[in-house]
Design a protein around this motif. Structure first.
Motif, PDB file in Angstrom:
ATOM      1  N   VAL A  36       0.853  -1.193   0.000  1.00 49.90           N
ATOM      2  CA  VAL A  36       0.000   0.000   0.000  1.00 49.90           C
ATOM      3  C   VAL A  36       0.888   1.241   0.000  1.00 49.90           C
ATOM      4  CG1 VAL A  36      -1.797   1.295   1.171  1.00 49.90           C
ATOM      5  CG2 VAL A  36      -1.830  -1.211   1.231  1.00 49.90           C
ATOM      6  N   GLU A  37       0.791   2.011  -1.072  1.00 49.12           N
ATOM      7  CA  GLU A  37       1.606   3.214  -1.216  1.00 49.12           C
ATOM      8  C   GLU A  37       0.913   4.428  -0.603  1.00 49.12           C
ATOM      9  OE1 GLU A  37       2.003   0.952  -5.241  1.00 49.12           O
ATOM     10  OE2 GLU A  37       0.408   1.492  -3.827  1.00 49.12           O
ATOM     11  N   SER A  38       1.730   5.396  -0.213  1.00 48.68           N
ATOM     12  CA  SER A  38       1.230   6.682   0.266  1.00 48.68           C
ATOM     13  C   SER A  38       2.304   7.731   0.011  1.00 48.68           C
ATOM     14  CB  SER A  38       0.874   6.618   1.756  1.00 48.68           C
ATOM     15  OG  SER A  38       2.022   6.313   2.526  1.00 48.68           O
ATOM     16  N   GLY A  39       1.918   8.990   0.121  1.00 47.60           N
ATOM     17  CA  GLY A  39       2.901  10.063   0.021  1.00 47.60           C
ATOM     18  C   GLY A  39       2.926  10.809  -1.292  1.00 47.60           C
ATOM     19  N   GLY A  40       2.140  10.371  -2.255  1.00 44.34           N
ATOM     20  CA  GLY A  40       2.101  11.093  -3.527  1.00 44.34           C
ATOM     21  C   GLY A  40       1.420  12.440  -3.355  1.00 44.34           C
ATOM     22  N   GLY A  41       1.482  13.238  -4.402  1.00 48.07           N
ATOM     23  CA  GLY A  41       0.843  14.545  -4.354  1.00 48.07           C
ATOM     24  C   GLY A  41       1.359  15.455  -5.440  1.00 48.07           C
ATOM     25  N   SER A  42       1.098  16.731  -5.279  1.00 51.10           N
ATOM     26  CA  SER A  42       1.519  17.731  -6.263  1.00 51.10           C
ATOM     27  C   SER A  42       2.610  18.604  -5.660  1.00 51.10           C
ATOM     28  CB  SER A  42       0.330  18.601  -6.670  1.00 51.10           C
ATOM     29  OG  SER A  42      -0.655  17.823  -7.299  1.00 51.10           O
ATOM     30  N   VAL A  43       3.615  18.896  -6.465  1.00 53.60           N
ATOM     31  CA  VAL A  43       4.737  19.703  -6.000  1.00 53.60           C
ATOM     32  C   VAL A  43       5.282  20.487  -7.181  1.00 53.60           C
ATOM     33  CG1 VAL A  43       6.427  17.864  -6.416  1.00 53.60           C
ATOM     34  CG2 VAL A  43       6.873  19.590  -4.641  1.00 53.60           C
ATOM     35  N   GLN A  44       5.923  21.592  -6.894  1.00 52.42           N
ATOM     36  CA  GLN A  44       6.546  22.365  -7.962  1.00 52.42           C
ATOM     37  C   GLN A  44       7.906  21.782  -8.303  1.00 52.42           C
ATOM     38  OE1 GLN A  44       6.469  26.564  -6.830  1.00 52.42           O
ATOM     39  NE2 GLN A  44       4.756  26.799  -8.254  1.00 52.42           N
ATOM     40  N   ALA A  45       8.332  22.023  -9.513  1.00 50.64           N
ATOM     41  CA  ALA A  45       9.639  21.558  -9.952  1.00 50.64           C
ATOM     42  C   ALA A  45      10.714  22.063  -8.993  1.00 50.64           C
ATOM     43  CB  ALA A  45       9.927  22.039 -11.366  1.00 50.64           C
ATOM     44  N   GLY A  46      11.641  21.166  -8.675  1.00 50.00           N
ATOM     45  CA  GLY A  46      12.686  21.474  -7.710  1.00 50.00           C
ATOM     46  C   GLY A  46      12.361  21.050  -6.290  1.00 50.00           C
ATOM     47  N   MET A  70      12.877  -5.478  -3.874  1.00 54.11           N
ATOM     48  CA  MET A  70      11.725  -4.593  -4.026  1.00 54.11           C
ATOM     49  C   MET A  70      12.115  -3.418  -4.909  1.00 54.11           C
ATOM     50  SD  MET A  70       9.869  -4.587  -0.306  1.00 54.11           S
ATOM     51  CE  MET A  70       8.345  -3.981  -1.057  1.00 54.11           C
ATOM     52  N   ALA A  71      11.116  -2.848  -5.553  1.00 50.33           N
ATOM     53  CA  ALA A  71      11.425  -1.771  -6.481  1.00 50.33           C
ATOM     54  C   ALA A  71      10.243  -0.826  -6.623  1.00 50.33           C
ATOM     55  CB  ALA A  71      11.793  -2.334  -7.851  1.00 50.33           C
ATOM     56  N   TRP A  72      10.548   0.375  -7.027  1.00 51.85           N
ATOM     57  CA  TRP A  72       9.532   1.355  -7.401  1.00 51.85           C
ATOM     58  C   TRP A  72       9.507   1.462  -8.923  1.00 51.85           C
ATOM     59  CZ3 TRP A  72       6.167   3.729  -4.131  1.00 51.85           C
ATOM     60  CH2 TRP A  72       6.456   3.698  -2.763  1.00 51.85           C
ATOM     61  N   PHE A  73       8.300   1.457  -9.452  1.00 45.92           N
ATOM     62  CA  PHE A  73       8.092   1.670 -10.879  1.00 45.92           C
ATOM     63  C   PHE A  73       7.225   2.910 -11.049  1.00 45.92           C
ATOM     64  CE2 PHE A  73       9.404  -2.019 -13.531  1.00 45.92           C
ATOM     65  CZ  PHE A  73      10.002  -2.762 -12.541  1.00 45.92           C
ATOM     66  N   ARG A  74       7.217   3.457 -12.247  1.00 42.21           N
ATOM     67  CA  ARG A  74       6.319   4.560 -12.540  1.00 42.21           C
ATOM     68  C   ARG A  74       5.777   4.405 -13.953  1.00 42.21           C
ATOM     69  NH1 ARG A  74      10.609   9.666 -12.623  1.00 42.21           N
ATOM     70  NH2 ARG A  74      11.668   9.133 -14.592  1.00 42.21           N
ATOM     71  N   GLN A  75       4.617   4.981 -14.168  1.00 42.03           N
ATOM     72  CA  GLN A  75       4.004   4.893 -15.491  1.00 42.03           C
ATOM     73  C   GLN A  75       3.210   6.146 -15.793  1.00 42.03           C
ATOM     74  OE1 GLN A  75       1.490   1.448 -16.228  1.00 42.03           O
ATOM     75  NE2 GLN A  75       2.015   1.557 -18.397  1.00 42.03           N
ATOM     76  N   ALA A 111       4.025  11.057 -12.799  1.00 41.29           N
ATOM     77  CA  ALA A 111       3.625   9.689 -13.147  1.00 41.29           C
ATOM     78  C   ALA A 111       2.875   9.070 -11.979  1.00 41.29           C
ATOM     79  CB  ALA A 111       4.855   8.826 -13.469  1.00 41.29           C
ATOM     80  N   MET A 112       2.298   7.904 -12.241  1.00 45.37           N
ATOM     81  CA  MET A 112       1.784   7.068 -11.171  1.00 45.37           C
ATOM     82  C   MET A 112       2.953   6.202 -10.718  1.00 45.37           C
ATOM     83  SD  MET A 112      -0.974   6.338  -9.443  1.00 45.37           S
ATOM     84  CE  MET A 112      -2.466   6.590 -10.408  1.00 45.37           C
ATOM     85  N   TYR A 113       3.200   6.197  -9.429  1.00 48.39           N
ATOM     86  CA  TYR A 113       4.309   5.428  -8.874  1.00 48.39           C
ATOM     87  C   TYR A 113       3.781   4.193  -8.157  1.00 48.39           C
ATOM     88  CZ  TYR A 113       7.681   9.047  -9.985  1.00 48.39           C
ATOM     89  OH  TYR A 113       8.504   9.921 -10.657  1.00 48.39           O
ATOM     90  N   TYR A 114       4.428   3.063  -8.440  1.00 49.76           N
ATOM     91  CA  TYR A 114       4.008   1.788  -7.891  1.00 49.76           C
ATOM     92  C   TYR A 114       5.111   1.157  -7.053  1.00 49.76           C
ATOM     93  CZ  TYR A 114       0.309   2.059 -11.419  1.00 49.76           C
ATOM     94  OH  TYR A 114      -0.753   2.450 -12.186  1.00 49.76           O
ATOM     95  N   TYR A 155       4.416  -8.817  -7.113  1.00 53.89           N
ATOM     96  CA  TYR A 155       3.342  -8.128  -6.405  1.00 53.89           C
ATOM     97  C   TYR A 155       3.411  -6.629  -6.688  1.00 53.89           C
ATOM     98  CZ  TYR A 155       3.496 -12.557  -3.930  1.00 53.89           C
ATOM     99  OH  TYR A 155       3.511 -13.896  -3.644  1.00 53.89           O
ATOM    100  N   TRP A 156       2.226  -6.022  -6.809  1.00 57.27           N
ATOM    101  CA  TRP A 156       2.126  -4.601  -7.119  1.00 57.27           C
ATOM    102  C   TRP A 156       1.170  -3.920  -6.141  1.00 57.27           C
ATOM    103  CZ3 TRP A 156       4.472  -2.085 -11.353  1.00 57.27           C
ATOM    104  CH2 TRP A 156       5.176  -2.926 -12.226  1.00 57.27           C
ATOM    105  N   GLY A 157       1.492  -2.691  -5.787  1.00 57.33           N
ATOM    106  CA  GLY A 157       0.547  -1.881  -5.050  1.00 57.33           C
ATOM    107  C   GLY A 157      -0.418  -1.214  -6.013  1.00 57.33           C
ATOM    108  N   GLN A 158      -1.333  -0.414  -5.473  1.00 58.49           N
ATOM    109  CA  GLN A 158      -2.338   0.256  -6.288  1.00 58.49           C
ATOM    110  C   GLN A 158      -1.796   1.506  -6.963  1.00 58.49           C
ATOM    111  OE1 GLN A 158      -5.573  -0.826  -6.911  1.00 58.49           O
ATOM    112  NE2 GLN A 158      -4.711  -2.682  -6.023  1.00 58.49           N
ATOM    113  N   GLY A 159      -0.708   2.039  -6.447  1.00 60.28           N
ATOM    114  CA  GLY A 159      -0.095   3.210  -7.048  1.00 60.28           C
ATOM    115  C   GLY A 159      -0.454   4.496  -6.316  1.00 60.28           C
ATOM    116  N   THR A 160       0.420   5.462  -6.431  1.00 56.67           N
ATOM    117  CA  THR A 160       0.187   6.794  -5.878  1.00 56.67           C
ATOM    118  C   THR A 160       0.661   7.819  -6.907  1.00 56.67           C
ATOM    119  OG1 THR A 160       0.550   8.233  -3.954  1.00 56.67           O
ATOM    120  CG2 THR A 160       2.416   6.883  -4.643  1.00 56.67           C
ATOM    121  N   GLN A 161      -0.164   8.836  -7.124  1.00 56.34           N
ATOM    122  CA  GLN A 161       0.117   9.800  -8.188  1.00 56.34           C
ATOM    123  C   GLN A 161       1.089  10.877  -7.712  1.00 56.34           C
ATOM    124  OE1 GLN A 161      -0.928   9.873 -11.450  1.00 56.34           O
ATOM    125  NE2 GLN A 161       0.338  11.702 -11.751  1.00 56.34           N
TER     126      GLN A 161
END
Length: 123
Positions: A5-15, A34-39, A91-94, A112-118
């Protein structure tokens, strides 16, 4: 089975920075590397960062020096610290786990994959 279960995604400015977390539960013994992927919609899924059971890490060239993967075996969490974020990191991060124990991001295959966090980075 391993639940992620992922958490912590959100919107941020460049930098800016974000820290993603992944809570790991279930048959944790089945999780070796274990690894993080993005799409991004319309693009292929990309491996971003990997950590193996010996804590060796491997990163995609696009994030080297900016992202750091870590895991806490006591808290059963996987994290991804993302600094100096760029618009192209949007991206969506998994969070993923594998029964395979290698350290090559190119050879890694998730079981195994989580649901993703944007993650959205704006200019």
């Amino acid at each position: 089975q391993v639940q992620l279960v992922e958490s912590g995604g959100g919107s941020v400015q460049a930098g800016g920075s974000l820290r993603l977390s992944c809570a790991v539960s279930g048959s944790i013994y089945e999780s070796c590397s274990m690894a993080w992927f993005r799409q991004v919609p319309g693009k292929e899924r990309e491996g971003v960062a990997l950590i193996d059971m010996w804590k060796r890490t491997n990163y995609a060239d696009s994030v080297k020096g900016r992202f750091t993967i870590s895991e806490d075996k006591v808290k059963n969490t996987l994290s991804l610290q993302m600094n100096s974020l760029k618009v192209e990191d949007t991206a969506m991060y998994y969070c993923t786990a594998s029964r395979w124990c290698g350290s090559s991001l190119a050879q890694y295959q998730a079981n195994y994959w989580g649901q993703g966090t944007q993650v959205t980075v704006s200019s």
